[in-house]
Design an enzyme around this catalytic site. Structure first.
Site, PDB file in Angstrom:
ATOM      1  CD  GLU A 138      -3.040  -1.035   0.165  1.00  0.00           C
ATOM      2  OE1 GLU A 138      -2.916  -0.203  -0.758  1.00  0.00           O
ATOM      3  OE2 GLU A 138      -4.013  -1.805   0.249  1.00  0.00           O
ATOM      4  CB  ALA A 139       3.964   2.181   1.783  1.00  0.00           C
TER       5      ALA A 139
END
EC number: 3.2.2.22
Length: 277
Positions: A179-180
């Protein structure tokens, strides 16, 4: 007997010395080393060019080229190597020494044919989508803290494979890595949590849920004068609901870093993709 022992040793060494494409160690880590790792992860994902200056992931890939490997080490130096599908940044499974653990789903089963060869395969009792992981963890993402301490605990849990805590550990690792890499905002949220654990913001959860929708609308906007054909509603960092309608939004120009390829993933977009990681 000696020959048999040598064969077993060779298999063990082959499975436990997998060369990762990207690495991150919590020992001696900093905001700089973490950002470099996330940048390296993005670069390790082959692309089909860009759309509005955002990397467009491959529509498909075959064989071993469909996966990239990242090694994550805790503060004590214990490491796991994670297999990531380059077409969507979904985690398929991971390796510790000579044992690999894969999610219980068709894509992960396919991955097990190409990565961590020679390892003993364990199929996890759940798939890798958020709903299944949250059910197994007994908690929703909003209640599971993120941060470097949480990442350390998650790596340790998976290294020793604590079955009761593994699902929550996956939720931490997925958000801290995949997600980052998709969103600059989420990368920044993890950096804010270097020395402490804190539950994810509503904006983080919203972006995670709407990545596929944003990817689709950004691509469709190319033939619609930069306007989304269907607005995407997200929650901003102040907790307010915001309707994103075109590519001039800061979510598009400053935040999202990777796009799920819409043209070749129509079936996936027709499913409840927000439930996936």
């Amino acid at each position: 007997m000696k020959r048999f022992t040598v064969l077993i040793l060779a298999i063990f060494v082959a499975a436990s010395t997998v060369e990762a494409d990207v690495r991150f160690s919590l020992s001696g880590s900093s905001s700089t080393s973490y950002s470099k790792f996330i940048g390296d992860l993005r670069k390790a994902l082959p692309s089909n060019g860009t759309v509005y200056n955002i990397t467009l992931l491959l529509s498909s890939a075959s064989g071993a080229s469909r996966y990239t490997l990242m090694t994550l080490s805790n503060y004590d130096g214990k490491a796991i190597t994670v297999a990531v599908d380059v077409t969507n940044v979904y985690i398929m499974g991971y390796l510790v020494n000579s044992t690999s653990y894969f999610f219980n789903e068709s894509d992960a089963k396919l991955a097990s044919q190409y990565v961590f060869k020679g390892s003993t395969i364990v199929t996890l009792p759940y798939s890798g989508n958020y709903e299944k992981l949250q059910t197994a963890a007994g908690k929703i993402r909003e209640k599971i803290p993120l941060g470097f301490p949480a990442l350390d605990s998650a790596i340790t849990t998976l290294f020793h494979y604590d079955s009761t805590a593994a699902a929550a550990a996956f939720l931490v690792i997925i958000q801290t890595t995949a997600e980052a890499s998709r969103f600059k905002y989420i990368e920044g949220q993890i950096i804010e949590r270097i020395s402490k654990n804190q539950v994810p913001s509503l904006a983080t959860i919203s972006l995670e849920n709407e990545w596929s929708a944003l990817s689709k609308q950004i691509q469709l906007a190319q033939t619609n004068n930069g306007t989304f054909k269907t607005p995407v509603v997200i929650t901003d960092d102040k907790g307010q609901r915001v309707e994103i309608t075109n590519v001039t939004s800061k979510v598009v120009t400053k935040n999202i870093q990777l796009l799920l390829n819409y043209k070749q993933n129509v079936a996936a977009f027709d499913e409840d993709v927000s439930a996936k990681h």
